[in-house]
Design an enzyme around this catalytic site. Structure first.
Site, PDB file in Angstrom:
ATOM      1  N   ARG A  19      -0.365   7.992   1.588  1.00 51.76           N
ATOM      2  CA  ARG A  19      -1.383   6.538   0.020  1.00 51.76           C
ATOM      3  C   ARG A  19      -2.880   8.305  -0.374  1.00 51.76           C
ATOM      4  O   ARG A  19      -3.270   8.417   0.425  1.00 51.76           O
ATOM      5  CB  ARG A  19      -2.419   6.154   0.309  1.00 51.76           C
ATOM      6  CG  ARG A  19      -2.384   5.084  -0.680  1.00 51.76           C
ATOM      7  CD  ARG A  19      -2.900   4.139  -0.517  1.00 51.76           C
ATOM      8  NE  ARG A  19      -4.017   3.682  -0.214  1.00 51.76           N
ATOM      9  CZ  ARG A  19      -5.507   2.919  -0.304  1.00 51.76           C
ATOM     10  NH1 ARG A  19      -5.262   3.553  -1.460  1.00 51.76           N
ATOM     11  NH2 ARG A  19      -6.765   2.926  -0.159  1.00 51.76           N
ATOM     12  N   THR A  65       7.004  -0.094   3.425  1.00 51.47           N
ATOM     13  CA  THR A  65       6.569   0.236   2.295  1.00 51.47           C
ATOM     14  C   THR A  65       5.839   1.357   1.719  1.00 51.47           C
ATOM     15  O   THR A  65       5.000   2.173   1.468  1.00 51.47           O
ATOM     16  CB  THR A  65       4.892  -0.579   1.894  1.00 51.47           C
ATOM     17  OG1 THR A  65       4.263  -0.261   3.163  1.00 51.47           O
ATOM     18  CG2 THR A  65       5.807  -2.000   1.397  1.00 51.47           C
ATOM     19  N   ARG A  94      -6.386  -0.736  -5.357  1.00 49.73           N
ATOM     20  CA  ARG A  94      -6.982  -1.801  -4.233  1.00 49.73           C
ATOM     21  C   ARG A  94      -9.269  -2.195  -4.701  1.00 49.73           C
ATOM     22  O   ARG A  94      -9.131  -1.060  -5.667  1.00 49.73           O
ATOM     23  CB  ARG A  94      -6.906  -1.206  -3.021  1.00 49.73           C
ATOM     24  CG  ARG A  94      -5.145  -0.975  -2.994  1.00 49.73           C
ATOM     25  CD  ARG A  94      -4.757  -0.721  -0.962  1.00 49.73           C
ATOM     26  NE  ARG A  94      -3.924   0.226  -0.847  1.00 49.73           N
ATOM     27  CZ  ARG A  94      -3.288  -0.011  -0.138  1.00 49.73           C
ATOM     28  NH1 ARG A  94      -3.902   0.495   0.979  1.00 49.73           N
ATOM     29  NH2 ARG A  94      -1.739  -0.127   0.390  1.00 49.73           N
ATOM     30  N   ARG A 111      -4.171   9.703   2.798  1.00 47.57           N
ATOM     31  CA  ARG A 111      -4.629   9.629   4.630  1.00 47.57           C
ATOM     32  C   ARG A 111      -2.188   9.387   4.659  1.00 47.57           C
ATOM     33  O   ARG A 111      -1.329   9.017   3.405  1.00 47.57           O
ATOM     34  CB  ARG A 111      -4.694   7.839   4.702  1.00 47.57           C
ATOM     35  CG  ARG A 111      -4.139   7.214   4.392  1.00 47.57           C
ATOM     36  CD  ARG A 111      -3.124   6.608   4.694  1.00 47.57           C
ATOM     37  NE  ARG A 111      -2.719   5.218   3.961  1.00 47.57           N
ATOM     38  CZ  ARG A 111      -1.477   4.756   4.189  1.00 47.57           C
ATOM     39  NH1 ARG A 111      -0.177   5.649   3.929  1.00 47.57           N
ATOM     40  NH2 ARG A 111      -1.085   3.316   3.810  1.00 47.57           N
ATOM     41  N   CYS A 162       5.399  -0.183   7.935  1.00 42.87           N
ATOM     42  CA  CYS A 162       5.560  -1.211   7.031  1.00 42.87           C
ATOM     43  C   CYS A 162       6.389  -0.173   6.069  1.00 42.87           C
ATOM     44  O   CYS A 162       6.164   0.616   6.274  1.00 42.87           O
ATOM     45  CB  CYS A 162       4.285  -1.860   6.949  1.00 42.87           C
ATOM     46  SG  CYS A 162       4.941  -2.220   5.184  1.00 42.87           S
ATOM     47  N   GLU A 193      -2.116   0.177  11.670  1.00 36.90           N
ATOM     48  CA  GLU A 193      -1.146  -0.469  11.582  1.00 36.90           C
ATOM     49  C   GLU A 193       0.476   0.880  11.701  1.00 36.90           C
ATOM     50  O   GLU A 193       1.177   0.265  11.886  1.00 36.90           O
ATOM     51  CB  GLU A 193      -1.062  -0.960   9.760  1.00 36.90           C
ATOM     52  CG  GLU A 193       0.444  -1.194   9.803  1.00 36.90           C
ATOM     53  CD  GLU A 193       0.180  -1.507   8.113  1.00 36.90           C
ATOM     54  OE1 GLU A 193      -0.745  -2.139   7.031  1.00 36.90           O
ATOM     55  OE2 GLU A 193       1.676  -0.573   7.625  1.00 36.90           O
ATOM     56  N   ARG A 233      -3.246   7.118  11.970  1.00 35.34           N
ATOM     57  CA  ARG A 233      -4.102   7.331  10.274  1.00 35.34           C
ATOM     58  C   ARG A 233      -4.678   8.601   9.938  1.00 35.34           C
ATOM     59  O   ARG A 233      -5.754   8.408  10.850  1.00 35.34           O
ATOM     60  CB  ARG A 233      -4.148   5.817   9.953  1.00 35.34           C
ATOM     61  CG  ARG A 233      -3.251   4.815   9.147  1.00 35.34           C
ATOM     62  CD  ARG A 233      -2.069   5.242   8.546  1.00 35.34           C
ATOM     63  NE  ARG A 233      -1.275   4.118   8.348  1.00 35.34           N
ATOM     64  CZ  ARG A 233      -1.630   2.996   7.140  1.00 35.34           C
ATOM     65  NH1 ARG A 233      -2.471   2.820   6.444  1.00 35.34           N
ATOM     66  NH2 ARG A 233      -0.585   2.087   7.606  1.00 35.34           N
ATOM     67  N   GLU A 250      -7.870  -2.245   0.730  1.00 32.50           N
ATOM     68  CA  GLU A 250      -6.458  -3.201   0.477  1.00 32.50           C
ATOM     69  C   GLU A 250      -6.803  -4.865   0.898  1.00 32.50           C
ATOM     70  O   GLU A 250      -7.711  -5.171   1.910  1.00 32.50           O
ATOM     71  CB  GLU A 250      -5.330  -3.235   1.414  1.00 32.50           C
ATOM     72  CG  GLU A 250      -3.783  -4.190   1.264  1.00 32.50           C
ATOM     73  CD  GLU A 250      -2.758  -4.040   2.276  1.00 32.50           C
ATOM     74  OE1 GLU A 250      -3.194  -3.280   3.274  1.00 32.50           O
ATOM     75  OE2 GLU A 250      -1.283  -3.931   1.448  1.00 32.50           O
TER      76      GLU A 250
HETATM   77  P1  ADP Z   1      -5.045   2.635   3.777  1.00 32.83           P
HETATM   78  O1  ADP Z   1      -5.910   3.365   2.664  1.00 32.83           O
HETATM   79  O2  ADP Z   1      -5.201   3.177   5.143  1.00 32.83           O
HETATM   80  O3  ADP Z   1      -3.261   1.770   3.412  1.00 32.83           O
HETATM   81  P2  ADP Z   1      -7.024   0.588   2.920  1.00 32.83           P
HETATM   82  O4  ADP Z   1      -6.753   0.854   1.998  1.00 32.83           O
HETATM   83  O5  ADP Z   1      -7.450  -0.079   3.511  1.00 32.83           O
HETATM   84  O6  ADP Z   1      -6.269   1.279   3.896  1.00 32.83           O
HETATM   85  O7  ADP Z   1      -8.546   1.655   2.816  1.00 32.83           O
HETATM   86  C1  ADP Z   1      -8.679   2.187   3.907  1.00 32.83           C
HETATM   87  C2  ADP Z   1     -10.258   2.521   4.492  1.00 32.83           C
HETATM   88  O8  ADP Z   1      -9.813   3.226   3.462  1.00 32.83           O
HETATM   89  C3  ADP Z   1     -11.362   1.208   2.995  1.00 32.83           C
HETATM   90  O9  ADP Z   1     -12.679   1.419   3.730  1.00 32.83           O
HETATM   91  C4  ADP Z   1     -11.631   1.793   1.582  1.00 32.83           C
HETATM   92  O10 ADP Z   1     -12.796   1.348   1.273  1.00 32.83           O
HETATM   93  C5  ADP Z   1     -10.932   3.158   1.971  1.00 32.83           C
HETATM   94  N1  ADP Z   1     -10.546   4.204   1.574  1.00 32.83           N
HETATM   95  C6  ADP Z   1     -10.059   4.416   0.640  1.00 32.83           C
HETATM   96  N2  ADP Z   1      -9.169   5.429  -0.270  1.00 32.83           N
HETATM   97  C7  ADP Z   1     -10.946   5.210  -0.414  1.00 32.83           C
HETATM   98  C8  ADP Z   1     -11.668   6.556  -1.334  1.00 32.83           C
HETATM   99  N3  ADP Z   1     -10.437   7.224  -2.295  1.00 32.83           N
HETATM  100  N4  ADP Z   1     -12.559   7.335  -0.982  1.00 32.83           N
HETATM  101  C9  ADP Z   1     -13.150   6.150  -0.093  1.00 32.83           C
HETATM  102  N5  ADP Z   1     -12.770   5.661   0.829  1.00 32.83           N
HETATM  103  C10 ADP Z   1     -11.502   5.442   0.655  1.00 32.83           C
HETATM  104  N1  DAR Z   2       1.412  -8.217   3.296  1.00 34.35           N
HETATM  105  C1  DAR Z   2       2.349  -7.058   3.350  1.00 34.35           C
HETATM  106  C2  DAR Z   2       2.094  -5.493   3.839  1.00 34.35           C
HETATM  107  C3  DAR Z   2       2.889  -4.767   2.678  1.00 34.35           C
HETATM  108  C4  DAR Z   2       1.813  -4.038   1.904  1.00 34.35           C
HETATM  109  N2  DAR Z   2       0.841  -2.807   2.909  1.00 34.35           N
HETATM  110  C5  DAR Z   2       0.315  -2.522   4.507  1.00 34.35           C
HETATM  111  N3  DAR Z   2       1.321  -2.648   4.837  1.00 34.35           N
HETATM  112  N4  DAR Z   2      -0.441  -2.285   4.495  1.00 34.35           N
HETATM  113  C6  DAR Z   2       3.744  -7.871   2.913  1.00 34.35           C
HETATM  114  O1  DAR Z   2       3.984  -7.108   3.037  1.00 34.35           O
HETATM  115  O2  DAR Z   2       3.802  -7.854   1.963  1.00 34.35           O
END
Ligand code: ADP
Ligand code: DAR
Length: 368
Positions: A288, A281, A319, A123, A279, A231, A235, A324
């Site tokens: 990601r 980050t 994660r 993504r 963010c 965010e 995305r 997250e």
């Molecule tokens: P982001 O990846 O957009 O920073 P999150 O870590 O919160 O946000 O993940 C958002 C959604 O994407 C969650 O439902 C997570 O389970 C899903 N997700 C992330 N990576 C995968 C993957 N490799 N396969 C399936 N779902 C995924």
């Molecule tokens: N908890 C916030 C977010 C950090 C990174 N994760 C994001 N951007 N979804 C912090 O400032 O630590």
């Protein structure tokens, strides 16, 4: 609160929370040189980290130009988080031909590592250049951005390569979905979680007016998804079950080129920092790249602590199965992705995922 009181609060919190990068990088002397309007802008960026001092990053940009306008602050915060120079500049590059040490032909096939088919996802975050970032949008602006994206999705829906549907969370639209449909999409990892439940996003203003202006486009094959109003404004992601990482990586690039060419969609960028994100980050590539992989031995205690301890030196983040701030899956499934987003190219990120998984698998296999 007066600026004097705010400065005193920041100093007090910085002494208590050494891991909050924004509080540590805030310089009251630099702050004092700013005109009043810019003082208010910079403090708005730090609001989340002040109200959530346990934050790691502790700030969100509010305007696309914030990283350049407040460079003395953001360059230090970026350097501290991404462990790069405070004069570092982003270079974007999707070509695997420019990455050394890859398998023959650049095919990143997990089966060559002895891994089974896994859920793979790549993504990127993107923000439209002519709107404030999510932390500083009005409800009207959030709905206007969604409306513009709904017109853009009509272009994708008319293309046989994509088709699909748009699911809106905004009350009263022709595409508005009910609670059960929303939850089903979240459970399928296609839709984002309720932002109003995230204290960082609430404090930072990114969750304001929830759920107005939020939704997601899902292609017919459910492998190309675009979130609206999370965010970041967008995305954009590809996701599928398989072993060849190139499939999701290459399809995302192709789809991104299509989306980038749609009228009205101009993405916010910085000459030095690459793609602008809420963010810091995510700044630079805003990418990601992840897989969901069972690590039953490394999660045998029911937590991700051991997996994180082993993954971190490999440059990998861990994660939960829901993303997250979520727990590991029942069978020890965790979400593994390279930590780096900035001062790295897109091609280097997907290569880092492949190389990191090889090392992580060895650690899982040898764990007792
Ligand atoms: P982001 O990846 O957009 O920073 P999150 O870590 O919160 O946000 O993940 C958002 C959604 O994407 C969650 O439902 C997570 O389970 C899903 N997700 C992330 N990576 C995968 C993957 N490799 N396969 C399936 N779902 C995924
Ligand atoms: N908890 C916030 C977010 C950090 C990174 N994760 C994001 N951007 N979804 C912090 O400032 O630590």
């Amino acid at each position: 609160m007066t600026f004097t009181a705010t400065l005193a609060k920041i100093a007090d919190l910085a002494a208590q929370y050494p891991n909050n990068i924004s509080l540590q990088c805030f310089d009251p002397i630099y702050f004092s040189t700013l005109p009043e309007a810019d003082k208010k802008r910079l403090l708005q960026c730090l609001k989340s980290g002040i109200e959530n001092p346990q934050s790691e990053m502790g700030c969100y940009a509010c305007q696309p130009s914030d990283y350049d306008d407040f460079r003395p602050f953001f360059s230090k915060a970026l350097a501290a988080y991404h462990k790069v120079s405070d004069t570092a500049k982003q270079v974007n590059d999707w070509s695997l031909a420019h990455v050394q040490g890859l398998p023959k032909g650049g095919v990143l096939d997990l089966s060559d590592l002895g891994l089974p088919a896994l859920s793979m996802r790549v993504r990127v975050g993107r923000n439209l250049a002519d709107f404030p970032l999510p932390a500083a949008m009005t409800q009207t602006q959030r709905v206007a951005l969604e409306t513009r994206m709904m017109a853009a999705f009509e272009v994708l829906m008319a293309d046989p390569a994509y088709g699909g549907s748009y699911y809106s969370l905004t009350p009263g639209t022709p595409n508005t979905i009910d609670t059960q449909t929303y939850q089903d999409l979240v459970d399928a990892h296609l839709m984002f979680k309720d932002m109003s439940a995230d204290s960082y996003l609430v404090s930072g203003g990114l969750a304001a007016h929830w759920p107005h202006g939020r939704g997601c486009y899902v292609s017919s094959d459910r492998r190309f998804i675009i979130w609206v109003g999370e965010e970041d404004h967008l995305r954009i992601m590809c996701m599928e079950h398989g072993t060849v990482l190139n499939q999701v990586f290459d399809r995302l690039k192709t789809a991104l080129d299509v989306v980038s060419g749609i009228d009205g969609l101009s993405f916010a960028t910085s000459q030095d920092y690459g793609f602008v994100t809420s963010c810091p980050t995510n700044l630079g590539t805003a990418m990601r790249a992840s897989v969901h992989i069972p690590l039953p031995k490394l999660t045998a205690d029911g937590t991700d602590s051991k997996a994180k301890a082993i993954a971190k030196p490999l440059g990998l983040s861990v994660r939960g199965a829901g993303g997250e701030h979520t727990p590991i899956g029942a069978d020890g499934t965790v979400d593994i992705s390279p930590s780096a987003r900035f001062c790295i190219t897109e091609a280097q990120i997907i290569a880092a995922l492949y190389k990191g998984l090889a090392k992580l698998k060895a650690q899982e296999d040898s764990a007792v």
